[in-house]
Write a protein that holds these residues in place. Structure first.
Motif, PDB file in Angstrom:
ATOM      1  N   VAL A  89      -0.807 -10.256   3.356  1.00  0.00           N
ATOM      2  CA  VAL A  89       0.046 -10.626   4.479  1.00  0.00           C
ATOM      3  C   VAL A  89       0.877  -9.453   4.978  1.00  0.00           C
ATOM      4  O   VAL A  89       1.285  -9.420   6.138  1.00  0.00           O
ATOM      5  CB  VAL A  89       0.953 -11.818   4.095  1.00  0.00           C
ATOM      6  CG1 VAL A  89       2.147 -11.367   3.258  1.00  0.00           C
ATOM      7  CG2 VAL A  89       1.426 -12.558   5.340  1.00  0.00           C
ATOM      8  N   THR A  90       1.117  -8.453   4.120  1.00  0.00           N
ATOM      9  CA  THR A  90       1.956  -7.330   4.551  1.00  0.00           C
ATOM     10  C   THR A  90       1.156  -6.145   5.083  1.00  0.00           C
ATOM     11  O   THR A  90       1.674  -5.361   5.877  1.00  0.00           O
ATOM     12  CB  THR A  90       2.836  -6.821   3.391  1.00  0.00           C
ATOM     13  OG1 THR A  90       2.013  -6.450   2.282  1.00  0.00           O
ATOM     14  CG2 THR A  90       3.827  -7.890   2.958  1.00  0.00           C
ATOM     15  N   THR A  91      -0.086  -5.985   4.652  1.00  0.00           N
ATOM     16  CA  THR A  91      -0.824  -4.782   5.024  1.00  0.00           C
ATOM     17  C   THR A  91      -1.822  -4.986   6.159  1.00  0.00           C
ATOM     18  O   THR A  91      -2.222  -4.021   6.796  1.00  0.00           O
ATOM     19  CB  THR A  91      -1.589  -4.211   3.811  1.00  0.00           C
ATOM     20  OG1 THR A  91      -2.526  -5.186   3.329  1.00  0.00           O
ATOM     21  CG2 THR A  91      -0.620  -3.851   2.698  1.00  0.00           C
ATOM     22  N   GLN A  92      -2.236  -6.215   6.417  1.00  0.00           N
ATOM     23  CA  GLN A  92      -3.157  -6.453   7.515  1.00  0.00           C
ATOM     24  C   GLN A  92      -2.392  -6.545   8.829  1.00  0.00           C
ATOM     25  O   GLN A  92      -1.426  -7.313   8.926  1.00  0.00           O
ATOM     26  CB  GLN A  92      -3.955  -7.739   7.292  1.00  0.00           C
ATOM     27  CG  GLN A  92      -4.886  -7.661   6.097  1.00  0.00           C
ATOM     28  CD  GLN A  92      -5.910  -8.763   6.120  1.00  0.00           C
ATOM     29  OE1 GLN A  92      -6.958  -8.656   6.738  1.00  0.00           O
ATOM     30  NE2 GLN A  92      -5.597  -9.843   5.433  1.00  0.00           N
ATOM     31  N   THR A  93      -2.815  -5.809   9.821  1.00  0.00           N
ATOM     32  CA  THR A  93      -2.089  -5.750  11.090  1.00  0.00           C
ATOM     33  C   THR A  93      -1.854  -7.123  11.707  1.00  0.00           C
ATOM     34  O   THR A  93      -0.741  -7.414  12.156  1.00  0.00           O
ATOM     35  CB  THR A  93      -2.836  -4.838  12.086  1.00  0.00           C
ATOM     36  OG1 THR A  93      -2.949  -3.537  11.522  1.00  0.00           O
ATOM     37  CG2 THR A  93      -2.085  -4.756  13.404  1.00  0.00           C
ATOM     38  N   PRO A  94      -2.852  -8.010  11.771  1.00  0.00           N
ATOM     39  CA  PRO A  94      -2.596  -9.325  12.361  1.00  0.00           C
ATOM     40  C   PRO A  94      -2.012 -10.334  11.393  1.00  0.00           C
ATOM     41  O   PRO A  94      -1.816 -11.493  11.753  1.00  0.00           O
ATOM     42  CB  PRO A  94      -4.000  -9.774  12.814  1.00  0.00           C
ATOM     43  CG  PRO A  94      -4.916  -9.131  11.844  1.00  0.00           C
ATOM     44  CD  PRO A  94      -4.281  -7.810  11.473  1.00  0.00           C
ATOM     45  N   GLY A  95      -1.737  -9.923  10.139  1.00  0.00           N
ATOM     46  CA  GLY A  95      -1.240 -10.883   9.180  1.00  0.00           C
ATOM     47  C   GLY A  95      -2.334 -11.814   8.724  1.00  0.00           C
ATOM     48  O   GLY A  95      -3.526 -11.519   8.853  1.00  0.00           O
ATOM     49  N   MET A  96      -1.946 -12.981   8.239  1.00  0.00           N
ATOM     50  CA  MET A  96      -2.926 -13.931   7.714  1.00  0.00           C
ATOM     51  C   MET A  96      -2.377 -15.344   7.824  1.00  0.00           C
ATOM     52  O   MET A  96      -1.227 -15.605   7.474  1.00  0.00           O
ATOM     53  CB  MET A  96      -3.245 -13.600   6.254  1.00  0.00           C
ATOM     54  CG  MET A  96      -4.142 -14.613   5.578  1.00  0.00           C
ATOM     55  SD  MET A  96      -4.715 -14.050   3.967  1.00  0.00           S
ATOM     56  CE  MET A  96      -5.947 -12.857   4.484  1.00  0.00           C
ATOM     57  N   SER A  97      -3.190 -16.249   8.323  1.00  0.00           N
ATOM     58  CA  SER A  97      -2.778 -17.647   8.401  1.00  0.00           C
ATOM     59  C   SER A  97      -2.938 -18.296   7.035  1.00  0.00           C
ATOM     60  O   SER A  97      -3.669 -17.810   6.164  1.00  0.00           O
ATOM     61  CB  SER A  97      -3.623 -18.390   9.433  1.00  0.00           C
ATOM     62  OG  SER A  97      -4.965 -18.528   8.984  1.00  0.00           O
ATOM     63  N   ALA A  98      -2.274 -19.434   6.842  1.00  0.00           N
ATOM     64  CA  ALA A  98      -2.376 -20.144   5.573  1.00  0.00           C
ATOM     65  C   ALA A  98      -3.802 -20.626   5.327  1.00  0.00           C
ATOM     66  O   ALA A  98      -4.276 -20.642   4.189  1.00  0.00           O
ATOM     67  CB  ALA A  98      -1.407 -21.327   5.560  1.00  0.00           C
TER      68      ALA A  98
END
Length: 339
Positions: A89-98
């Motif tokens: 969640v912190t390193t991926q540019t678009p984040g991550m959905s649940a």
């Protein structure tokens, strides 16, 4: 800043099992060595083989859980799940959905994945963080976040009001290289829509209204005194000069040319925020919106060092105690009612 994994393979190599996660979390929580919460003794504790998350003080015999008083308080999940969540969640540019997180980690219940990510978002606001604007001007404006409402009459909506504050700094003062390019690549475009300046640090806050008594405390909390603050002509900002700011207000009244000239950067931020909420999360509930804003700000302010976010969120996570599930949803309901 060199002690963090920079690739997925490096992360997997460093944290392959529960033991490696326990060892790293202990070091993050007590970098100078285990400190007994009962007697204050600092030193290597007894480690219980049957209860690997529990450390026992050699001096007084007090037993302390490694996750007690953190966002992982009383968690029954493996720490490997928490570590993967923090990293992704912190390193991926678009984040991550649940939903994405649930699928990739094989978590059985969606609600579990949802709560893990929201607890991590609580660890994305550093306690006693610095106020912005100490060096650069700050643009301030508000926006409505949320989808349109149909069939309820003209002018009615369920959008949430958000105030944004962003530093505006010269491009030559950028804090690092373009994080989207690997070493040796040259940028093919200019950020900030080709302007000679870029965004510095950002703050976003859900607010119930645009009244002066609402906006002023938020600015005082987030923006350094004596900073240059640029706003539109809204009356809620009329007293900023009296509060010690160099206030520059320009009545915009919907004029796009004036907006682009006076408040360009905050509106670029608002556009990116809307695109992220719709693209990654397909819209979010107003009850949980502040958590998503915390995540957006966290990654935005670390975009020049995208891989450092994992270590940053762990360091904050051990300082922030997680609410119970009941209190989490109660706070969300109260937040929704207040807006």
């Amino acid at each position: 800043m060199s002690n963090y994994p920079r690739t997925l393979l490096e992360f997997q190599h460093r944290f392959p099992d529960e033991s490696s996660c326990l060892h790293h979390l202990e070091h993050v929580r007590w970098p100078a060595g285990f400190e007994c919460p009962s007697c204050g003794n600092v030193g290597d504790p007894w480690r219980l083989r049957a209860r690997p998350r529990v450390l026992e003080c050699r001096q007084c015999g007090n037993q302390a859980s490694l996750t007690a008083g953190t966002i992982m308080h009383r968690t029954q999940l493996p720490l490997t799940i928490w570590f993967w969540a923090a990293y992704l969640v912190t390193t991926q540019t678009p984040g991550m959905s649940a939903l994405q997180f649930q699928r990739q980690l094989g978590i059985k219940r969606y609600e579990t994945a949802f709560l893990i990510l929201h607890k991590l978002r609580m660890a994305m606001v550093r306690p006693e963080r610095d106020r912005i604007g100490s060096k650069w001007p700050v643009e301030v404006d508000e926006t409505f976040v949320g989808g349109t409402t149909q069939g309820e009459g003209r002018g009615r909506h369920h959008k949430t009001l958000v105030v944004g504050m962003v530093e505006v700094m010269p491009r030559k003062k950028a804090l690092g290289p373009d994080p989207n390019l690997t070493t040796g690549q040259s940028p093919q475009h200019q950020g900030g829509h080709g302007r000679s300046f870029i965004a510095g640090r950002l703050r976003l806050q859900v607010v119930p209204n645009r009244k002066q008594e609402t906006l002023e405390p938020i600015l005082v909390t987030n923006v350094q005194k004596k900073a240059e603050v640029r706003t539109d002509g809204w009356t809620g900002y009329d007293n900023l000069h009296g509060l010690g700011y160099k206030h520059i207000a320009v009545p915009i009244r919907g004029d796009q040319a004036k907006t682009d000239q006076h408040l360009p950067m905050i509106h670029i931020v608002f556009g990116n925020l809307d695109a992220w909420l719709l693209g990654t999360h397909h819209g979010v509930s107003s009850a949980h919106l502040q958590g998503y804003l915390n995540e957006f700000v966290f990654r935005f302010n670390r975009r020049f060092w995208p891989m450092v976010g994992f270590e940053s969120v762990l360091k904050i996570a051990v300082q922030v105690e997680s609410p119970t599930v009941q209190n989490f949803y109660k706070a969300a309901r109260e937040s929704k009612d207040s807006t």
